[in-house]
Scaffold this active site. Structure first.
Site, PDB file in Angstrom:
ATOM      1  CG  HIS A 187      -2.048  -4.115 -10.971  1.00 46.11           C
ATOM      2  ND1 HIS A 187      -2.220  -3.374 -12.121  1.00 46.11           N
ATOM      3  CD2 HIS A 187      -2.444  -3.334  -9.943  1.00 46.11           C
ATOM      4  CE1 HIS A 187      -2.728  -2.190 -11.799  1.00 46.11           C
ATOM      5  NE2 HIS A 187      -2.876  -2.132 -10.499  1.00 46.11           N
ATOM      6  CB  THR A 219       0.757  -5.328  -2.302  1.00 42.51           C
ATOM      7  OG1 THR A 219      -0.018  -4.918  -3.434  1.00 42.51           O
ATOM      8  CG2 THR A 219       1.758  -6.378  -2.729  1.00 42.51           C
ATOM      9  CB  SER A 272      -7.146  -3.101  -4.509  1.00 39.53           C
ATOM     10  OG  SER A 272      -7.106  -3.678  -3.228  1.00 39.53           O
ATOM     11  CD  GLU A 280      -1.193  -7.338  -5.488  1.00 44.99           C
ATOM     12  OE1 GLU A 280      -1.454  -6.125  -5.541  1.00 44.99           O
ATOM     13  OE2 GLU A 280      -0.891  -7.913  -4.438  1.00 44.99           O
ATOM     14  CG  HIS A 320      -6.457  -0.352 -11.015  1.00 44.78           C
ATOM     15  ND1 HIS A 320      -6.230  -1.397 -10.145  1.00 44.78           N
ATOM     16  CD2 HIS A 320      -6.982  -0.910 -12.137  1.00 44.78           C
ATOM     17  CE1 HIS A 320      -6.614  -2.534 -10.713  1.00 44.78           C
ATOM     18  NE2 HIS A 320      -7.066  -2.266 -11.927  1.00 44.78           N
TER      19      HIS A 320
END
EC number: 1.17.7.4
Lengths: 277, 277
Positions: free
Chosen positions: B70, B158, B215, B122, B36
């Site tokens: 991911h 994660t 994230s 993910e 990302h």
């Protein structure tokens, strides 16, 4: 003064079952106290000739041995069977469960953590089923210096407070790859605890009835004491001090899972006769 | 103004590994963004001719498809293989793990609860491995109306905060016979979070660098914002507003796991040149 019983209290499924088994086996002996209530045990001896031995080696071939609700260590059970003793198992099924879990998880390669009191017969029994050993803890601090595997199985003494159990779980989970948390606290314990929490919030004085060495009664008292500063743990009506009720308006009552109804009724009657007049 | 980097920040093992894989596979395409961070993806395209496709059906037999860190849904991976696409898997091993857990636990009869963001790639991938389905939640409230089995397996995205994960575990454990809690939050996430917690407590201003849809960067920002009210999430030096640093003495810096060092360095240089003179 208003006297009120908690919504749930007293005899649980496992205790009722064990007493029925004892009553059905006259002239037997239990190995260790069947339940943690000496008055009820005296009643079983008097009315049903159910004796009590504190040594499993005292049982001979053909003797009938009733196994207590708390269970006994695996090797002692095996010894009784090897010696052709007639074993009648009154272990509470909710205690058999953590015994089985300990054995299965230990053999599956998990490190076993038991949340409970190492000196309590239930935990001595449960621990004995962990084929490769287990560690008994009462709080997260007990875990700090342990070297544990990445995979942990966690079981609880059936009579413990779920909040205290969660503290141990919360310590372990972030520190290990997998924690299998088995909720082995029994429903009766849970319901009696919820009910004592509810009633002790509104009571001026709380009476908790049960054996002094009864784990679940001690937990009920601990919860009651958190909410009502006038909380008292008694074994029966003879422990009552009527000064406790002076100027009190609301008396809440609860009792441990091994406290028979007739003792509870004696306590209620005594309070009514001596205070409410 | 003093500028200090957090003790742990930036590129994690899985991202470094994926970038190395991409660099080693010139003239390939990733299916979805490899990480990302759009700037790093642009660098891979320019320097290594690694393209990007948002549709797995665009890959033809013989094409080289690099799987993003991911991971991707199980059926799409199978489709690529069925279509003889040359699949190069850059899925982070810490993401492969919850995928495997979902599959094994689902097939072992557990209800699967995934703590994470349902819309995140993910989690789309991890969920797809639960043979009999899984439920994705972000907080205990999401669990309230569910009818679940007695045995639950719990996994986490994660990049989540462990405290938030524990809230979900704490809701489930007292309500189920067994909860298998898998700690699938990765160590790099954990260490970056610990470090940002530490530095943001003493900083006057905190700069968190990373993709807006990353994230783990969002979680770092959330922690920083808890301790330092002047916390800012930027993608690179172009997002800086030098007014943020007025009268500030201590600037803390952290960066998400997909933020390359060269972007972090550009940010530090820009602050030093524009503020510290």
């Amino acid at each position: 003064m208003h006297i009120e019983l908690a919504e749930n209290y007293g005899f649980c499924f496992g205790v009722k079952r064990a007493i029925k088994i004892a009553e059905d086996n006259k002239n037997s002996s239990t190995y260790g106290p069947l339940i943690h209530n000496s008055k009820e045990i005296a009643r079983l001896e008097q009315d049903f000739k159910v004796g009590l031995s504190d040594d499993h080696k005292s049982f001979k071939a053909g003797d009938k041995a009733v196994i207590r609700t708390h269970g006994i260590p695996k090797n002692e059970l095996q010894e009784l069977k090897d010696n052709k003793v007639d074993v009648v198992d009154a272990t509470c099924p909710y205690v058999t469960k953590p015994q089985q879990i300990c054995q299965e998880m230990s053999e599956a390669g998990y490190d076993i953590i038991i949340f409970g009191d190492e000196a309590h017969p239930e935990i001595k029994g449960v621990k004995s089923y962990a084929t490769y050993g287990a560690t008994v803890v009462t709080c997260p601090k007990d875990l700090e210096d342990l070297k544990l595997k990445e995979r942990i199985a966690l079981v609880a003494q059936t009579t413990r407070k779920v909040e205290d159990y969660m503290e141990v779980a919360n310590y372990l989970i972030p520190r290990h790859k997998e924690v299998r948390v088995f909720n082995t606290i029994c429903n009766a314990t849970f319901e009696n605890q919820e009910a004592v929490r509810k009633i002790s919030k509104k009571a001026d004085v709380m009476i908790i009835i049960g054996g002094k060495n009864s784990s679940n009664t001690k937990q009920l008292f601990s919860i009651s004491d958190d909410y009502c500063q006038n909380s008292y743990h008694i074994e029966d009506e003879n422990d009552l001090d009527y000064g406790w009720f002076k100027d009190k308006l609301f008396c809440g009552i609860s009792a441990g899972a091994s406290t028979p109804d007739w003792i509870i009724q004696n306590v209620v009657n005594s309070i009514q006769e001596n205070v409410n007049k």
